[in-house]
Design a protein around this motif. Structure first.
Motif, PDB file in Angstrom:
ATOM      1  N   GLN A  53       9.377  -0.934  13.143  1.00 19.47           N
ATOM      2  CA  GLN A  53      10.151  -1.458  14.269  1.00 19.47           C
ATOM      3  C   GLN A  53       9.526  -1.110  15.614  1.00 19.47           C
ATOM      4  N   GLN A  54       8.775  -0.017  15.659  1.00 17.72           N
ATOM      5  CA  GLN A  54       8.221   0.444  16.924  1.00 17.72           C
ATOM      6  C   GLN A  54       6.783   0.004  17.158  1.00 17.72           C
ATOM      7  N   THR A  55       6.046  -0.274  16.111  1.00 19.25           N
ATOM      8  CA  THR A  55       4.630  -0.578  16.258  1.00 19.25           C
ATOM      9  C   THR A  55       4.417  -1.934  16.919  1.00 19.25           C
ATOM     10  N   LYS A  56       3.380  -2.017  17.746  1.00 25.34           N
ATOM     11  CA  LYS A  56       3.003  -3.260  18.398  1.00 25.34           C
ATOM     12  C   LYS A  56       1.631  -3.744  17.928  1.00 25.34           C
ATOM     13  N   SER A  57       0.995  -2.982  17.079  1.00 25.42           N
ATOM     14  CA  SER A  57      -0.319  -3.347  16.566  1.00 25.42           C
ATOM     15  C   SER A  57      -0.169  -4.181  15.291  1.00 25.42           C
ATOM     16  N   ARG A  58      -0.848  -5.324  15.242  1.00 27.84           N
ATOM     17  CA  ARG A  58      -0.756  -6.186  14.059  1.00 27.84           C
ATOM     18  C   ARG A  58      -1.371  -5.512  12.845  1.00 27.84           C
ATOM     19  N   SER A  59      -2.560  -4.940  13.014  1.00 27.29           N
ATOM     20  CA  SER A  59      -3.219  -4.290  11.887  1.00 27.29           C
ATOM     21  C   SER A  59      -2.392  -3.116  11.381  1.00 27.29           C
ATOM     22  N   ARG A  60      -1.751  -2.419  12.308  1.00 32.60           N
ATOM     23  CA  ARG A  60      -0.897  -1.301  11.926  1.00 32.60           C
ATOM     24  C   ARG A  60       0.310  -1.795  11.118  1.00 32.60           C
ATOM     25  N   SER A  61       0.918  -2.887  11.538  1.00 36.31           N
ATOM     26  CA  SER A  61       2.075  -3.421  10.818  1.00 36.31           C
ATOM     27  C   SER A  61       1.696  -3.880   9.419  1.00 36.31           C
ATOM     28  N   PHE A  62       0.510  -4.470   9.253  1.00 43.29           N
ATOM     29  CA  PHE A  62       0.063  -4.876   7.924  1.00 43.29           C
ATOM     30  C   PHE A  62      -0.143  -3.653   7.026  1.00 43.29           C
ATOM     31  N   PHE A  63      -0.736  -2.621   7.596  1.00 45.60           N
ATOM     32  CA  PHE A  63      -0.973  -1.401   6.827  1.00 45.60           C
ATOM     33  C   PHE A  63       0.342  -0.752   6.416  1.00 45.60           C
ATOM     34  N   LEU A  64       1.345  -0.811   7.296  1.00 45.77           N
ATOM     35  CA  LEU A  64       2.653  -0.239   6.973  1.00 45.77           C
ATOM     36  C   LEU A  64       3.335  -1.003   5.836  1.00 45.77           C
ATOM     37  N   ILE A  65       3.075  -2.301   5.737  1.00 44.52           N
ATOM     38  CA  ILE A  65       3.639  -3.070   4.624  1.00 44.52           C
ATOM     39  C   ILE A  65       3.065  -2.594   3.301  1.00 44.52           C
ATOM     40  N   PHE A  66       1.771  -2.349   3.265  1.00 37.79           N
ATOM     41  CA  PHE A  66       1.162  -1.816   2.049  1.00 37.79           C
ATOM     42  C   PHE A  66       1.710  -0.420   1.727  1.00 37.79           C
ATOM     43  N   LEU A  67       1.861   0.396   2.755  1.00 39.75           N
ATOM     44  CA  LEU A  67       2.416   1.730   2.531  1.00 39.75           C
ATOM     45  C   LEU A  67       3.842   1.647   2.006  1.00 39.75           C
ATOM     46  N   ALA A  68       4.623   0.709   2.538  1.00 38.93           N
ATOM     47  CA  ALA A  68       5.998   0.540   2.060  1.00 38.93           C
ATOM     48  C   ALA A  68       6.000   0.113   0.596  1.00 38.93           C
ATOM     49  N   GLY A  69       5.088  -0.777   0.216  1.00 35.45           N
ATOM     50  CA  GLY A  69       4.974  -1.157  -1.192  1.00 35.45           C
ATOM     51  C   GLY A  69       4.612   0.019  -2.071  1.00 35.45           C
ATOM     52  N   LEU A  70       3.728   0.881  -1.575  1.00 32.77           N
ATOM     53  CA  LEU A  70       3.345   2.071  -2.338  1.00 32.77           C
ATOM     54  C   LEU A  70       4.514   3.032  -2.481  1.00 32.77           C
ATOM     55  N   VAL A  71       5.279   3.232  -1.408  1.00 32.07           N
ATOM     56  CA  VAL A  71       6.421   4.140  -1.450  1.00 32.07           C
ATOM     57  C   VAL A  71       7.501   3.619  -2.397  1.00 32.07           C
ATOM     58  N   VAL A  72       7.788   2.318  -2.322  1.00 33.74           N
ATOM     59  CA  VAL A  72       8.796   1.727  -3.213  1.00 33.74           C
ATOM     60  C   VAL A  72       8.360   1.854  -4.670  1.00 33.74           C
ATOM     61  N   THR A  73       7.087   1.635  -4.934  1.00 31.88           N
ATOM     62  CA  THR A  73       6.578   1.753  -6.300  1.00 31.88           C
ATOM     63  C   THR A  73       6.720   3.177  -6.825  1.00 31.88           C
ATOM     64  N   ASP A  74       6.317   4.146  -6.011  1.00 30.11           N
ATOM     65  CA  ASP A  74       6.428   5.542  -6.441  1.00 30.11           C
ATOM     66  C   ASP A  74       7.886   5.946  -6.652  1.00 30.11           C
ATOM     67  N   PHE A  75       8.762   5.497  -5.755  1.00 29.83           N
ATOM     68  CA  PHE A  75      10.180   5.837  -5.876  1.00 29.83           C
ATOM     69  C   PHE A  75      10.768   5.266  -7.168  1.00 29.83           C
ATOM     70  N   MET A  76      10.512   3.998  -7.444  1.00 31.33           N
ATOM     71  CA  MET A  76      11.053   3.375  -8.647  1.00 31.33           C
ATOM     72  C   MET A  76      10.432   3.971  -9.911  1.00 31.33           C
ATOM     73  N   GLY A  77       9.166   4.318  -9.843  1.00 26.71           N
ATOM     74  CA  GLY A  77       8.524   4.934 -10.998  1.00 26.71           C
ATOM     75  C   GLY A  77       9.160   6.256 -11.378  1.00 26.71           C
ATOM     76  N   LEU A  78       9.410   7.085 -10.371  1.00 22.79           N
ATOM     77  CA  LEU A  78      10.065   8.367 -10.649  1.00 22.79           C
ATOM     78  C   LEU A  78      11.502   8.165 -11.104  1.00 22.79           C
ATOM     79  N   LEU A  79      12.189   7.186 -10.521  1.00 24.37           N
ATOM     80  CA  LEU A  79      13.588   6.949 -10.879  1.00 24.37           C
ATOM     81  C   LEU A  79      13.715   6.479 -12.327  1.00 24.37           C
TER      82      LEU A  79
END
Length: 364
Positions: A53-79
């Motif tokens: 929500q705070q980032t203004k960099s396009r490349s940064r926002s794309f990287f955060l999407i990948f990180l969010a996918g990684l976090v969701v995957t790890d969370f669901m895997g452990l669950l």
């Protein structure tokens, strides 16, 4: 229950002797392990949402999407996997009697393969994205959008899901493993099991190799740009931050997963009986990847590093900052005598610099 024609495949134990031993592990260890991982990924996900929500960099926002996918995957895997393991230690259920059709065992095996490959595949995809973003920034800015980035994450999940489904159509198989709390791929000399074991191992190792190669090239390129004559042409602080996080994610994945992947490949290629003890050790070792990944982003952010090390010299400034600094330096250089004087003194100096009218009369 001995292996026979009436025994389901997942309990036939064609590769290793299965031993039902519910007292072999401790529920406190599994529960603490799962709680730590789930809490870490949940905190990381909340931080990622705020950063998006705070980032203004396009490349940064794309990287955060990948990180969010990684976090969701790890969370669901452990669950998912943690729920199976903890329920086993609570109920001491024997899956051979509770699940004679192998539905739960196959689902557990699929989850282990899917949530194991996803972080490695996402790490390789993030390495490709950063490689293109650093080496071909203009081509990337016109071709990559948020929608395509989300599609890439979904494609990674789809590819890992297809691999995990292969044993259900006869290419490999999932078997229950000692002490009876989990199921995993069957490492046996049979052709399909052997091929599926190598497929799982080689896909993981290839992802690690691709990540290492591309991240190394990207890091070298970024260092050259940051230290080169054109270092102020583009904003580099976000790129360095992303590169540091990606290097740490790759290092954690390599350390946690390489022992298991190499062990599976070595056992399948050698045709020797699988050592159950080593399999348990390396599986637990690999699970640490899901716990350590979120802390990379939680801790290794510029805002956190500035609080821990206020004097830290973060990378290059933006164009506007450089331009403002350059303008100020030029102003001080062109007017050195006025920089340290008061306003009254400046007026006197300016008046003194005005040439007096000439008193010499022109010759006739």
């Amino acid at each position: 229950m001995n292996a026979s024609n009436n025994t389901p495949l997942c309990y036939a134990n064609t590769s290793t002797p299965y031993m039902y031993a519910p007292d072999m592990g401790k529920i406190y260890f599994s529960a603490s392990f799962s709680a730590l991982g789930l809490t870490s990924n949940l905190i990381a996900f909340i931080v990622l949402i705020k950063s998006c929500q705070q980032t203004k960099s396009r490349s940064r926002s794309f990287f955060l999407i990948f990180l969010a996918g990684l976090v969701v995957t790890d969370f669901m895997g452990l669950l998912v996997t943690g729920s199976f393991v903890i329920s086993f230690y609570i109920t001491w259920v024997d899956w051979r009697q509770f699940d004679p059709t192998c539905h739960f065992c196959n689902f557990m095996g699929m989850s282990m393969v899917f949530y194991g490959l996803c972080p490695l595949l996402l790490g390789a995809t993030m390495a490709v994205e950063r490689f293109v973003g650093i080496n071909c920034p203009f081509a990337r800015s016109t071709n990559i959008t948020k929608g395509r980035t989300v599609s890439m994450v979904l494609m990674v999940w789809f590819f890992a899901g297809c691999i995990s489904l292969l044993p259900l159509i006869g290419f490999g198989s999932y078997h229950i493993q000692t002490p009876g709390s989990w199921c995993f791929l069957n490492i046996s000399p049979e052709r399909h099991d052997w091929a599926f074991s190598l497929l799982f191992s080689f896909v993981g190792l290839i992802c690690i190799a691709v990540s290492f190669l591309l991240n190394t090239v990207s890091l070298v390129t970024l260092i050259k740009v940051c230290c080169g004559p054109d270092r102020n042409q583009r904003r580099r602080d976000h790129e360095v931050e992303m590169m540091v996080q990606l290097i740490l994610i790759m290092t954690i994945a390599t350390v946690c997963w390489c022992p298991l992947l190499v062990f599976i490949a070595q056992t399948a290629l050698s045709g020797s009986p699988m050592n159950v003890r080593y399999l348990l050790i390396w599986i637990r070792f690999a699970t640490w990847n899901q716990i350590l990944d979120p802390w990379v982003y939680i801790l290794f952010r510029r805002s956190v590093l500035k609080r821990l090390y206020p004097r830290i010299d973060l990378p290059q400034r933006s164009i506007m900052t450089s331009y403002a600094s350059f303008s100020e330096n030029m102003r001080r250089f062109t007017r050195p005598s006025l920089g340290n004087l008061s306003s009254h003194d400046k007026e006197n100096v300016e008046k003194s610099n005005v040439a007096p009218p000439s008193t010499v009369k022109p010759s006739a």
